[in-house]
Design a protein around this motif. Sequence first.
Motif, PDB file in Angstrom:
ATOM      1  N   ARG A 211       3.262 -18.475  -4.030  1.00  0.00           N
ATOM      2  CA  ARG A 211       3.444 -17.441  -4.588  1.00  0.00           C
ATOM      3  C   ARG A 211       2.750 -16.324  -4.986  1.00  0.00           C
ATOM      4  NH1 ARG A 211       5.757 -13.843  -8.955  1.00  0.00           N
ATOM      5  NH2 ARG A 211       4.851 -15.290 -10.714  1.00  0.00           N
ATOM      6  N   ASP A 212       2.025 -16.443  -5.399  1.00  0.00           N
ATOM      7  CA  ASP A 212       0.769 -15.434  -6.273  1.00  0.00           C
ATOM      8  C   ASP A 212      -0.100 -15.109  -5.404  1.00  0.00           C
ATOM      9  OD1 ASP A 212       1.525 -15.702  -8.569  1.00  0.00           O
ATOM     10  OD2 ASP A 212       0.071 -16.891 -10.034  1.00  0.00           O
ATOM     11  N   GLY A 213      -0.374 -15.894  -4.309  1.00  0.00           N
ATOM     12  CA  GLY A 213      -1.464 -15.685  -3.003  1.00  0.00           C
ATOM     13  C   GLY A 213      -0.645 -15.144  -2.196  1.00  0.00           C
ATOM     14  N   LEU A 214       0.587 -15.370  -2.028  1.00  0.00           N
ATOM     15  CA  LEU A 214       1.219 -14.313  -1.169  1.00  0.00           C
ATOM     16  C   LEU A 214       0.954 -12.666  -1.327  1.00  0.00           C
ATOM     17  CD1 LEU A 214       3.069 -14.398   1.674  1.00  0.00           C
ATOM     18  CD2 LEU A 214       5.292 -14.233   0.081  1.00  0.00           C
ATOM     19  N   LEU A 215       1.346 -12.591  -3.181  1.00  0.00           N
ATOM     20  CA  LEU A 215       1.425 -11.244  -3.636  1.00  0.00           C
ATOM     21  C   LEU A 215      -0.099 -10.844  -3.324  1.00  0.00           C
ATOM     22  CD1 LEU A 215       3.952 -12.368  -6.685  1.00  0.00           C
ATOM     23  CD2 LEU A 215       4.556 -10.427  -4.599  1.00  0.00           C
ATOM     24  N   ALA A 216      -1.052 -11.380  -3.496  1.00  0.00           N
ATOM     25  CA  ALA A 216      -2.105 -11.078  -3.620  1.00  0.00           C
ATOM     26  C   ALA A 216      -3.099 -10.224  -2.077  1.00  0.00           C
ATOM     27  CB  ALA A 216      -3.232 -11.636  -3.828  1.00  0.00           C
ATOM     28  N   GLY A 217      -1.994 -10.910  -1.444  1.00  0.00           N
ATOM     29  CA  GLY A 217      -2.215 -11.327   0.483  1.00  0.00           C
ATOM     30  C   GLY A 217      -1.617  -9.761   1.028  1.00  0.00           C
ATOM     31  N   LEU A 218      -0.243  -9.812   0.373  1.00  0.00           N
ATOM     32  CA  LEU A 218       0.176  -7.986   0.677  1.00  0.00           C
ATOM     33  C   LEU A 218       0.029  -7.317  -0.248  1.00  0.00           C
ATOM     34  CD1 LEU A 218       3.085  -7.175   2.371  1.00  0.00           C
ATOM     35  CD2 LEU A 218       4.005  -7.823  -0.193  1.00  0.00           C
ATOM     36  N   TRP A 219      -0.805  -7.128  -1.601  1.00  0.00           N
ATOM     37  CA  TRP A 219      -1.609  -5.990  -2.333  1.00  0.00           C
ATOM     38  C   TRP A 219      -2.842  -6.016  -1.856  1.00  0.00           C
ATOM     39  CZ3 TRP A 219      -1.168  -3.578  -6.734  1.00  0.00           C
ATOM     40  CH2 TRP A 219      -2.097  -2.563  -6.951  1.00  0.00           C
ATOM     41  N   GLY A 220      -3.493  -6.478  -0.821  1.00  0.00           N
ATOM     42  CA  GLY A 220      -4.721  -6.455  -0.065  1.00  0.00           C
ATOM     43  C   GLY A 220      -4.020  -5.485   0.910  1.00  0.00           C
ATOM     44  N   LEU A 221      -3.015  -6.131   1.936  1.00  0.00           N
ATOM     45  CA  LEU A 221      -2.428  -5.412   3.115  1.00  0.00           C
ATOM     46  C   LEU A 221      -2.391  -3.765   3.068  1.00  0.00           C
ATOM     47  CD1 LEU A 221      -0.997  -8.594   5.337  1.00  0.00           C
ATOM     48  CD2 LEU A 221      -3.135  -7.129   5.422  1.00  0.00           C
ATOM     49  N   LEU A 222      -1.490  -3.897   1.978  1.00  0.00           N
ATOM     50  CA  LEU A 222      -1.595  -2.591   2.079  1.00  0.00           C
ATOM     51  C   LEU A 222      -1.841  -1.231   1.171  1.00  0.00           C
ATOM     52  CD1 LEU A 222       2.472  -3.390   0.351  1.00  0.00           C
ATOM     53  CD2 LEU A 222       1.456  -2.791   2.754  1.00  0.00           C
ATOM     54  N   ALA A 223      -2.760  -2.139   0.699  1.00  0.00           N
ATOM     55  CA  ALA A 223      -3.771  -1.378  -0.052  1.00  0.00           C
ATOM     56  C   ALA A 223      -4.394   0.927   0.887  1.00  0.00           C
ATOM     57  CB  ALA A 223      -5.549  -1.837  -0.617  1.00  0.00           C
TER      58      ALA A 223
ATOM     59  N   SER B  38       3.250   0.964  -3.263  1.00  0.00           N
ATOM     60  CA  SER B  38       2.521   0.378  -2.694  1.00  0.00           C
ATOM     61  C   SER B  38       3.091  -0.977  -4.243  1.00  0.00           C
ATOM     62  CB  SER B  38       1.604  -0.283  -2.030  1.00  0.00           C
ATOM     63  OG  SER B  38       0.387  -0.413  -2.288  1.00  0.00           O
ATOM     64  N   GLU B  39       2.267  -0.098  -4.888  1.00  0.00           N
ATOM     65  CA  GLU B  39       2.335  -1.061  -6.435  1.00  0.00           C
ATOM     66  C   GLU B  39       3.873  -1.816  -6.821  1.00  0.00           C
ATOM     67  OE1 GLU B  39       0.505   1.646  -6.325  1.00  0.00           O
ATOM     68  OE2 GLU B  39      -1.331   1.244  -6.586  1.00  0.00           O
ATOM     69  N   ARG B  40       5.187  -0.713  -6.052  1.00  0.00           N
ATOM     70  CA  ARG B  40       6.211  -1.152  -6.547  1.00  0.00           C
ATOM     71  C   ARG B  40       6.645  -2.060  -5.613  1.00  0.00           C
ATOM     72  NH1 ARG B  40       9.813   3.723  -8.528  1.00  0.00           N
ATOM     73  NH2 ARG B  40       8.486   3.717  -9.742  1.00  0.00           N
ATOM     74  N   LEU B  41       6.393  -2.322  -4.555  1.00  0.00           N
ATOM     75  CA  LEU B  41       7.121  -3.025  -3.297  1.00  0.00           C
ATOM     76  C   LEU B  41       6.308  -4.206  -3.704  1.00  0.00           C
ATOM     77  CD1 LEU B  41       8.485  -3.002  -0.881  1.00  0.00           C
ATOM     78  CD2 LEU B  41       5.684  -2.850   0.096  1.00  0.00           C
ATOM     79  N   VAL B  42       5.525  -4.907  -3.821  1.00  0.00           N
ATOM     80  CA  VAL B  42       4.948  -5.778  -4.643  1.00  0.00           C
ATOM     81  C   VAL B  42       5.224  -6.241  -6.028  1.00  0.00           C
ATOM     82  CG1 VAL B  42       2.678  -7.437  -5.094  1.00  0.00           C
ATOM     83  CG2 VAL B  42       2.334  -5.837  -2.937  1.00  0.00           C
ATOM     84  N   VAL B  43       5.143  -5.151  -6.659  1.00  0.00           N
ATOM     85  CA  VAL B  43       6.086  -5.603  -7.501  1.00  0.00           C
ATOM     86  C   VAL B  43       7.903  -6.220  -7.748  1.00  0.00           C
ATOM     87  CG1 VAL B  43       7.055  -5.230 -10.099  1.00  0.00           C
ATOM     88  CG2 VAL B  43       4.834  -4.299  -9.303  1.00  0.00           C
ATOM     89  N   ARG B  44       8.236  -6.252  -6.854  1.00  0.00           N
ATOM     90  CA  ARG B  44       9.738  -5.847  -6.927  1.00  0.00           C
ATOM     91  C   ARG B  44       9.773  -7.630  -5.756  1.00  0.00           C
ATOM     92  NH1 ARG B  44      13.373  -1.128  -5.715  1.00  0.00           N
ATOM     93  NH2 ARG B  44      12.822   0.156  -7.257  1.00  0.00           N
ATOM     94  N   LEU B  45       8.916  -7.532  -4.576  1.00  0.00           N
ATOM     95  CA  LEU B  45       8.912  -9.205  -4.307  1.00  0.00           C
ATOM     96  C   LEU B  45       8.723 -10.047  -4.724  1.00  0.00           C
ATOM     97  CD1 LEU B  45       8.850 -10.775  -1.217  1.00  0.00           C
ATOM     98  CD2 LEU B  45       6.178  -9.822  -2.417  1.00  0.00           C
TER      99      LEU B  45
END
Length: 195
Positions: free
Chosen positions: A106-118, A127-134
């Motif tokens: 779960r944590d790696g998935l969120l970190a990967g999405l965070w990196g892709l949306l940077a 994108s912070e809001r999207l990652v938090v909601r996910l």
Amino acid sequence: MHPSAALLLWLAAVVAVQYLDYPGLLAAVLLLLVPGVGAAWAGFVRRARWLLLTLWLILAYNTPGEAWADQAWAPTYEGLAEASLHAVRLVVMLGCLAWLFVRLGRDGLLAGLWGLLAPLRRLGLDSERLVVRLALVLERLQQPQEKGAWRRILAGEPDFAGGPQTIRLAGAVWAGRDSLLVAVAAVLLTVAVRA
């Protein structure tokens, strides 16, 4: 492997699976047979069994062609072939998803999405809001639900208590091998789509 690179590799694999026939799908299955993926994969397939059956029946009976065994009620030969191929593709896609969850968690998935949306943050996308909601959705999915909870949610009385107060993302450094993996995935995707 950087989590964003793993997400890009997964996305390329999922798109490529749509263009593969049985030999390519067999090769994909052999690549997915790594320790830890089998149990998660079997769980995903078990949960998707009704979806698989429904997909198979719809494609088998709605694809035009010659009726199997010359029976009016039977699916067509073409429908059987098309339905079976699409069901196998869906099973392989579930295997790709199992690999992603086993590899990243779960944590790696969120970190990967965070990196892709940077890069999109520079364009004004929150994108912070999207990652938090996910993160909240994934946290909620891991908690067992009581029977009939979906009725309360539909009635507008959801119980959202107990979510995490903070979310920590572990940052990873993008390495040269990550760029190489993404480049190889792009080449393989191009080959699969054009074949």
